[in-house]
Design an enzyme around this catalytic site. Structure first.
Site: not given
Length: 226
Positions: A8, A10, A58, A151, A156
């Site tokens: 993942d 950000e 985030h 987030h 995540d």
């Protein structure tokens, strides 16, 4: 064992083509689609501002990244951890697009789209017309969301790993939790025991006799018809 990586990112925004940058990369190692407990995590200085709208999602500010490395300083570590196997992500085209833009800046090749496994596409196929965000899938599968206040890429990943297990068949989980490195987030460690060994059930003579007596009472049972 088949190795893959679930990851993942950000970012500072939604579009790498307009100058948005990656500010966090997290990844979990999978073997036979199950987490091994080994992970990768880096915060990255974007060399630009982080809009307030992005920070609200985030929780990462530019001040928090003051001492973080630039992407080109960690790019080889990222590539090494990603390896050459399948890459699993939720809404994978978004994360692939951002990494490709960063790789291009660092003179590295783009990711092979044949490696992409998109859990959002898997969820839409299994639950058509239903909400399929990570939060929605966690609630659907009864996965604890209490720590997900913003987030966070590493959290995540760990939530998505549990979702991915459910989307790909709901493997049996191990009973222990392990903590790796300095992370305070527990890692659910799954044990892959390989193909199941058949266990033939052999009926006793009494059970065979009882079955034969039952079948004799049926009118033209199909399994005795030549």
């Amino acid at each position: 064992m088949t190795r893959s990586v679930l990851f993942d990112t950000e970012t500072t925004g939604l579009d790498p083509l307009t100058g948005d940058r990656v500010i966090e990369v997290a990844a979990l190692e999978l073997e036979n689609d199950l987490p091994t407990g080994r992970h990768f995590h880096r915060l990255i200085h974007p060399q630009r501002d982080i809009p307030d709208d992005a920070t609200r999602i985030h929780g990462i500010t530019l001040d928090k990244l003051r001492d973080a490395p630039r992407f080109e300083e960690v790019v080889d570590d990222i590539i090494a951890f990603l390896g050459d196997g399948p890459l699993v992500a939720h809404n994978a085209p978004f994360d692939f697009g951002f990494l490709d833009a960063e790789f291009a800046r660092a003179a590295r090749p783009a990711l092979d789209r044949a490696r992409m496994v998109d859990t959002l596409a898997l969820a839409k196929k299994r639950f058509p017309g239903m909400p399929n965000s990570l939060d929605a899938l966690c609630r659907r599968f009864g996965i604890d969301l209490s720590e997900r206040t913003t987030h966070n890429a590493l959290l995540d990943c760990r939530l998505l790993a549990e979702v991915y297990v459910e989307l790909t068949g709901g493997r049996q989980r191990g009973l222990s939790l392990a903590t790796e490195g300095q992370s305070e987030i527990p890692v659910a460690v799954y044990t892959a025991s390989g193909p199941r060994t058949p266990r033939p059930m052999v009926p006793s003579a009494e059970e065979l006799a009882a079955h034969a007596a039952f079948v004799a009472r049926l009118k033209e049972p199909l399994w005795t018809t030549p």
